[in-house]
Motif scaffolding. Structure first.
Motif, short mmCIF file in Angstrom:
data_model
loop_
_atom_site.label_atom_id
_atom_site.label_comp_id
_atom_site.label_asym_id
_atom_site.label_seq_id
_atom_site.Cartn_x
_atom_site.Cartn_y
_atom_site.Cartn_z
N ALA A 165 36.26 27.40 46.51
CA ALA A 165 34.94 27.98 46.78
C ALA A 165 33.85 26.93 46.59
CB ALA A 165 34.69 29.14 45.85
N ARG B 248 37.07 28.13 38.28
CA ARG B 248 37.72 27.07 39.04
C ARG B 248 36.77 26.31 39.95
NH1 ARG B 248 41.09 31.44 40.10
NH2 ARG B 248 42.87 31.55 38.70
N ASN B 249 35.55 26.76 40.09
CA ASN B 249 34.62 26.10 41.02
C ASN B 249 33.37 25.57 40.32
OD1 ASN B 249 33.79 28.79 40.65
ND2 ASN B 249 32.69 28.80 42.60
N ASP C 100 38.91 36.27 42.39
CA ASP C 100 40.05 35.39 42.12
C ASP C 100 41.10 35.66 43.18
OD1 ASP C 100 42.19 33.93 41.22
OD2 ASP C 100 42.50 35.10 39.40
N PRO C 101 40.99 34.96 44.33
CA PRO C 101 40.04 33.89 44.65
C PRO C 101 38.70 34.47 45.12
CG PRO C 101 41.47 34.28 46.51
CD PRO C 101 41.91 35.21 45.44
N VAL C 102 37.76 33.55 45.40
CA VAL C 102 36.44 34.01 45.83
C VAL C 102 35.98 33.30 47.11
CG1 VAL C 102 34.95 32.39 44.60
CG2 VAL C 102 34.21 34.78 44.85
N ALA C 103 36.74 32.28 47.54
CA ALA C 103 36.30 31.45 48.67
C ALA C 103 36.14 32.24 49.96
CB ALA C 103 37.26 30.28 48.89
N ASP D 173 34.76 31.53 40.97
CA ASP D 173 36.21 31.69 41.12
C ASP D 173 36.80 31.79 39.72
OD1 ASP D 173 38.85 31.59 41.87
OD2 ASP D 173 38.65 29.82 43.12
N LEU D 174 36.95 33.02 39.25
CA LEU D 174 37.21 33.25 37.82
C LEU D 174 38.48 34.07 37.61
CD1 LEU D 174 35.52 32.60 35.21
CD2 LEU D 174 34.80 34.99 35.28
N PRO D 175 39.46 33.51 36.88
CA PRO D 175 40.64 34.31 36.53
C PRO D 175 40.26 35.35 35.46
CG PRO D 175 40.78 32.14 35.51
CD PRO D 175 39.54 32.13 36.37
#
Lengths: 264, 264
Positions: A7, A61-62, B16-19, B44-46
Motif C-alpha cells: 500500500a 506494513r506500510n 490486511d491487506p489494504v492496497a 496495512d495492519l495485522p
C-alpha cells in the motif's frame, strides 16, 4: 495474509502541537510531482500516545518510518533500538526508520541538512572556522557535523552557559578542533541555529565586521524567510543559506534514510 | 500543550491487506476539490496492531475516527464503546467515530449507502419487496436498513443456509415484515451484495423474468464496474444502481458520521 508494503507508504510526523509543521505539505508536493505512492501525515500526539504509536507502526506494513518534532525528540531517542552518533551524542532524533525486523533506528538530520546547503554555495568545511549561534539540538547537530567535515574552529554562542559548555564537551569527543564559547573576531561561516531573529526577537549577536569578513552566512529560521541576518549578509555580498534551503537539504537526507529517494 | 484538532484531520483506513482499497484516493480527491484540510490514509495492519492503534488514535488530537475493511470489522465492533443498531445486530463496523472523551462509536454504512442510492433512482422502499443475494455483512446491513425503511418483504438468497437463517432471525427482530430465504417469483428491488458476478464468478441467480419484473436492480460490486447483472437490467430498461454509486452514497454517510461534511 502476508503482504509487504503493497500500500501507500505512510510517513507520520509527530508533534504536540503539529499544526505549525510545514513538512507534510512540502513532502506531499514532492511525492505528487513524482507520482510516488507515499504520503506524509501530521499526528497531533501528546506524550501519552507515544508508546502505543510506536507499537502500532512496528506492526503496520506500510510505515517505513516517521518524523518527530517538539516535544518528542528526546523521548523518541530513548525509545530507539539504535542511534546515529549525532543522535546519541545529543539525545534527540527527528527521523526514525523502522527496519523489517521492527527495530527503530533514529537519526538527527539538522546538521547534515545545514552543511549540505552551505557546501552547495561553494564554501568548503575542511579547515573552516565557524561561529554558531544556538547550542540547542539544531546547533549541536550542526556543530557535530561541521567537526566531522573537518572544521578547524567552532565557536558556540548561547546565552545558556551550562548547555554551551555541555555541547563543547560533546564536540571535543567528535574530532580534534578548536572549540570556543565566545564571539570570535572573525569566522568563515556564520550560522544561526537559535530563535534569534524570529518575530519579536533580536537578531543573533553577529556584528557587521564579523558578517563582512565571512564567506557564508546561514540561517536555520524559516519564519521569517528573510531574516535581518540574511539581509545584512546579502547587502555585504556574502553567500547566504536561507532556512528553507537548509530544510530542503534536510528533507532529502530524511527521505533517503527512509528509503523514499530510491526511485530518484 | 493543549490543542484541539488544529492540524489536518487524519482518517486512517485499516485493512490486511489494504492496497486494494479505493477509499483513500476517492476521499482525498473530495477533500482536495473542497480545499478541506483532511486526509484519508491506508494502514496495512495485522490483527496484532489493532490494540496499539486504538490506544494511539484515542490519544491523537487530529483523528476524528477511522474506517475498517477485512479482516478487522468484527474485532473493531467488539472494541467499540457504543454501536449502532445495525452494527450491534451484525457484529461488524466499517466506521468508528472517536468522541471528545475518547469513546469509540461504531457503525456500518453499507445498508444506508445502498438504500440512499436506490431511493435516488426514484424507487421507494416503503411497501417494497426486495430480493438480496448475499447474507454476509453487506447483505445484512442492506436488509436491516430496508426493513427500517418500510420494506414489505425481503428474500435472502445465499448458498450458506446457516448464515441465511441467522440473518433472517436478526431481521425479524428489526421490523414486522415477510422474510423468506428462497428466490421469489417477483420482486420490486433486486440487490447483489455477494461476490457473484466478480471476475471468474457466475452472476447472482436472478433470472431474466425476475429482472424484467423489477423496478430497480442494484449492485454492490465495484469490480467490474459493469457486471452482467447491471447490463441485463439496463437492457431491460430497469433503473440500476452500480456499485460505485452505492460507494459514493456510503462515503457521504461515513464522512457525515465523522463530522467531515459540516463544511458541505
Amino acid at each position: 495474509m502476508e503482504t509487504t508494503r503493497t500500500a501507500t507508504q505512510v510517513i507520520p510526523i509527530l508533534g504536540d502541537p503539529v499544526a505549525q509543521v510545514a513538512t507534510p505539505a512540502l513532502w506531499n508536493e514532492v511525492f505528487r510531482a513524482r507520482g510516488q505512492d507515499a504520503i506524509c501525515v501530521p499526528l497531533d500526539l501528546p506524550a501519552a500516545g507515544l508508546a502505543p504509536f510506536l507499537e502500532c507502526v512496528r506492526q503496520a506494513r506500510n510505515v517505513p518510518g516517521f518524523l518527530s518534532t517538539v516535544p518528542h525528540k528526546a523521548s523518541l531517542a530513548s525509545a530507539c533500538d539504535a542511534l546515529s552518533d549525532t543522535a546519541r551524542l545529543l539525545g534527540v532524533v527527528n527521523t526514525v526508520r523502522l527496519t523489517e525486523g521492527g527495530r527503530m533506528v533514529g537519526d538527527m538530520f539538522d546538521g547534515q541538512g545545514m552543511l549540505d546547503a552551505i557546501e552547495m554555495t561553494g564554501v568548503a568545511l575542511a579547515g573552516a572556522r565557524l561561529a554558531i549561534c544556538g547550542a540547542g539540538a539544531a546547533g549541536g547537530a550542526i556543530a557535530i557535523e561541521a567537526a566531522k567535515r573537518g572544521a578547524r574552529e567552532i565557536a558556540l554562542i548561547d546565552t545558556d552557559a551550562a548547555r554551551t559548555a555541555a555541547l563543547a564537551e560533546k564536540l571535543a569527543a567528535v574530532a580534534a578542533l578548536q572549540i570556543r564559547t565566545d564571539l570570535p573576531g572573525s569566522a568563515d561561516i556564520l550560522v544561526n541555529a537559535s530563535p534569534a531573529g524570529s518575530p519579536g526577537a533580536a537578531p543573533p549577536p553577529f556584528g557587521a565586521a564579523l558578517i563582512a569578513g565571512a564567506r557564508c552566512v546561514a540561517e536555520a529560521l524559516t519564519d521569517p524567510e528573510e531574516t535581518e541576518l540574511l539581509k545584512t549578509a546579502r547587502r555585504a555580498g556574502i553567500a547566504t543559506v536561507p532556512g528553507r534551503e537548509m530544510a530542503r537539504c534536510q528533507a532529502l537526507r530524511m527521505r533517503a534514510f527512509l528509503g523514499l529517494e530510491t526511485t530518484g
